[in-house]
Motif scaffolding. Structure first.
Motif, PDB file in Angstrom:
ATOM      1  N   ASN A 181      30.110  36.128  31.529  1.00  0.00           N
ATOM      2  CA  ASN A 181      31.238  37.049  31.458  1.00  0.00           C
ATOM      3  C   ASN A 181      31.697  37.423  32.855  1.00  0.00           C
ATOM      4  OD1 ASN A 181      33.256  38.519  30.443  1.00  0.00           O
ATOM      5  ND2 ASN A 181      32.001  40.043  29.414  1.00  0.00           N
ATOM      6  N   ILE A 182      32.840  36.900  33.229  1.00  0.00           N
ATOM      7  CA  ILE A 182      33.374  37.142  34.567  1.00  0.00           C
ATOM      8  C   ILE A 182      34.260  38.380  34.529  1.00  0.00           C
ATOM      9  CG2 ILE A 182      34.749  36.175  36.432  1.00  0.00           C
ATOM     10  CD1 ILE A 182      32.140  34.660  35.732  1.00  0.00           C
ATOM     11  N   ASN A 183      34.051  39.278  35.457  1.00  0.00           N
ATOM     12  CA  ASN A 183      34.941  40.425  35.604  1.00  0.00           C
ATOM     13  C   ASN A 183      35.986  40.053  36.654  1.00  0.00           C
ATOM     14  OD1 ASN A 183      36.087  42.941  35.455  1.00  0.00           O
ATOM     15  ND2 ASN A 183      34.132  44.022  35.455  1.00  0.00           N
ATOM     16  N   PHE A 184      37.181  39.686  36.182  1.00  0.00           N
ATOM     17  CA  PHE A 184      38.260  39.320  37.102  1.00  0.00           C
ATOM     18  C   PHE A 184      38.940  40.589  37.604  1.00  0.00           C
ATOM     19  CE2 PHE A 184      38.161  35.488  34.330  1.00  0.00           C
ATOM     20  CZ  PHE A 184      37.911  34.543  35.304  1.00  0.00           C
ATOM     21  N   ILE A 185      39.006  40.741  38.909  1.00  0.00           N
ATOM     22  CA  ILE A 185      39.728  41.872  39.494  1.00  0.00           C
ATOM     23  C   ILE A 185      40.927  41.308  40.265  1.00  0.00           C
ATOM     24  CG2 ILE A 185      39.586  43.867  41.026  1.00  0.00           C
ATOM     25  CD1 ILE A 185      37.630  44.190  38.739  1.00  0.00           C
ATOM     26  N   ASP A 186      42.120  41.687  39.829  1.00  0.00           N
ATOM     27  CA  ASP A 186      43.322  41.262  40.547  1.00  0.00           C
ATOM     28  C   ASP A 186      43.505  42.143  41.770  1.00  0.00           C
ATOM     29  OD1 ASP A 186      44.221  39.300  38.595  1.00  0.00           O
ATOM     30  OD2 ASP A 186      44.664  40.998  37.292  1.00  0.00           O
ATOM     31  N   ILE A 187      43.467  41.560  42.965  1.00  0.00           N
ATOM     32  CA  ILE A 187      43.845  42.347  44.150  1.00  0.00           C
ATOM     33  C   ILE A 187      45.364  42.496  44.102  1.00  0.00           C
ATOM     34  CG2 ILE A 187      43.836  42.473  46.673  1.00  0.00           C
ATOM     35  CD1 ILE A 187      41.232  40.834  46.613  1.00  0.00           C
ATOM     36  N   ASP A 211      50.421  45.792  46.264  1.00  0.00           N
ATOM     37  CA  ASP A 211      49.374  45.973  47.264  1.00  0.00           C
ATOM     38  C   ASP A 211      48.000  45.839  46.614  1.00  0.00           C
ATOM     39  OD1 ASP A 211      51.386  46.723  49.251  1.00  0.00           O
ATOM     40  OD2 ASP A 211      51.587  48.534  48.040  1.00  0.00           O
ATOM     41  N   HIS A 212      46.974  46.061  47.427  1.00  0.00           N
ATOM     42  CA  HIS A 212      45.590  45.905  47.013  1.00  0.00           C
ATOM     43  C   HIS A 212      45.016  47.177  46.407  1.00  0.00           C
ATOM     44  CE1 HIS A 212      46.199  47.339  51.056  1.00  0.00           C
ATOM     45  NE2 HIS A 212      45.065  47.989  50.943  1.00  0.00           N
TER      46      HIS A 212
END
Lengths: 259, 259, 259
Positions: free
Chosen positions: A34-40, B15-16
């Motif tokens: 289970n990947i936790n994708f965080i969009d910057i 932005d981040h």
């Protein structure tokens, strides 16, 4: 068990591109994970490698150790530019060799650099125009699957990596002339002056006019320009309830040292 | 085991900032925990506390019990405004004391209110301009890590909390004069008239002209204005395949009771 | 254990709608389950079913087996249009019967089709205007909870499903006249010509003027229009560091076969 993958691209959010990259990572994993994708952000202006480099610099150090950063701002996709994996003490970065990792190199001089061996990763049918999906996402999946680096990466010398120049403030007779590094969504103008490089008291001039230096946005009067050290320790120009950049565009910014 | 953290900010997506807040939550956890971050929106217009309050009101009750809401629309960042943790029977809310939780207080009168003790949470070097990252995200991580409230929060009286006024429809001789509470992305104009407060049949006038009251958008003819009770039970003005707000801007909206 | 739910809507990102749909899925699960929500996009232009169908077509096959796609571009919400669950060998699709799944039907002729039985899924109070939240999200939660299909779905004949027409290139004396299928965020113009249907060498004319056919964007000179086969194997028109669509709008695109 889960892992964090942070994404930083110029794909925008109108199309399926960012979603497809995440999909591909999940699908290429050797075991479900289970990947936790965080969009910057996906809103780097198209092909603006410089803004991509700054956005990464402003964010990477707040992520948990072990985070993999997938950075795709890639005007040279499908040409001879190299595809990179960069390893620092705490993080792994995946993306094109066009300077987008310049500030990572500068802050982590002990980094290791690898080139992705295309024919170990690209699976036909692949596209020459979407390496984000067909090359970089697969490489991220390989890393997450703990496939040994030597099976799909080869070390490359650091000296050959493309680097962009992010100059420091320019010394003048009375202080410093600053450059603009980044303009954010609020219209705050972020300069290249870090608070650590300036020890004595100083005044801030915008187009030759002095503006007050305050502690936070909340201390500005409505309609007044202010200067303050922002969240990355860089001097910013802002205006309360407005966009400094919309009004000032590219102002001349000077620092006058007192003493 | 996993937890849900819902985010509602005015950070935008260029932005981040939103990514960094999520990163910080993950990094400050005492034990690794897979957080399911759900973005409510990051597109609250900059510093529009009122729209933030409505967006939260329209969404919070659909989340699973135990969800933590991190709400950052914070024009007063870095000033003396308090940083809050609000606990209701089912949820926890974290954000600034500027009225953004007004409608939560109204719907959950038994709520508990706490102030975040800054020097128990802020870790140097921290920023005066980005409490989302340095104060609120860390407080969320403490809550997720089940650190006892008394170690970083102190109870504060409800009477002192800042509240915004969201007035009910104004009684007129023949019915009600409505206010506009919210305009959505489709250009639908959402008023302050809830279907539960009106028992008899009624007619809807926009700038003195009657428009039909229908069950759903799909019942409108192209180019025709319609009124309907929307997804939160509030009367909306819409137009099929167009933006009612773009055409009408701030219309006068009246209800005439028949009986 | 976790599952992937992909979302494709015209909700935009300004409002709470997409977040609320995810919230509702999590809340209606019979047992807690960590769902990995992947946003394909929420920026389908309002009610543009055709663009929704293409966006889904360009992305679905890259997702891991078992992914559930929740597709809500639904101008007919609240009317008699049916609510569907479509099952293919590898995936499940949930959304309205308005043609948004046309290209899924075409690529997966063995698919199974079901109608959602509204009174088994809608729970009062529900809204006639937000089936994304009250009907479709709940149906997704039922599927994730492994509730047997027969308890909330009934099979419906494929012949009755609404289908949109996506025509192939039009044969001309010397080659093909192409249509525009999709314009992406970079301004790249994606046509209906797939590389597999053309075997001999050919030339590309835009408004009667020939442009070069290259391998990838990186091979274009600045300011030059190019043609290339894009990431889905379709012929695209692009311009280096610019938007082809902004300059050309709806150009005439022809292929001349060199035999």
């Amino acid at each position: 068990m889960f892992k964090v993958v942070a994404l930083l691209t110029d794909f925008g959010i109108e199309d399926h591109y960012a979603g497809v990259v995440k999909a591909r990572i999940l699908r290429e994993l050797k075991e479900p994970l289970n990947i936790n994708f965080i969009d910057i952000t996906h809103k780097i202006p198209p092909q603006d490698v410089r803004k991509g480099a700054l956005s990464l610099y402003f964010s990477y150090k707040y992520f948990p150790e072990g985070t993999i950063f997938l950075v795709i701002v890639d005007p040279g996709v499908g040409t001879e530019r190299k595809a990179l994996v960069i390893k620092t003490e705490k993080f792994i970065f995946v993306g094109p060799d066009n300077g987008v990792f310049s500030l990572i190199y500068a802050e982590n001089p002990e980094f290791l650099s690898f080139e992705i061996i295309e024919n170990k990763v690209l699976k036909p049918p692949y596209s020459h125009t979407f390496h984000g999906r067909d090359l970089f996402a697969s490489a991220v999946a390989y890393i997450l699957s703990e496939i040994p680096f030597e099976e799909f990466l080869k070390p490359i010398p650091k000296e050959n990596l493309k680097k962009l120049d992010f100059p420091f403030p320019e010394k003048t007779k009375k202080g410093y002339k600053l450059s603009i590094w980044y303009v954010d969504h609020f219209g705050n103008i972020i300069t290249n002056l870090h608070k650590d490089i300036i020890k004595s008291p100083f005044r801030v001039l915008i187009n030759k006019r002095e503006i007050p230096l305050v502690k936070s946005y909340g201390y500005a009067k409505k309609g007044e320009f202010i200067a303050l050290f922002g969240s990355e320790g860089l001097l910013e120009i802002a205006i309360r309830e407005g966009s400094a950049f919309e009004i000032l565009a590219n102002p001349e910014i000077e620092i006058i040292l007192e003493s």
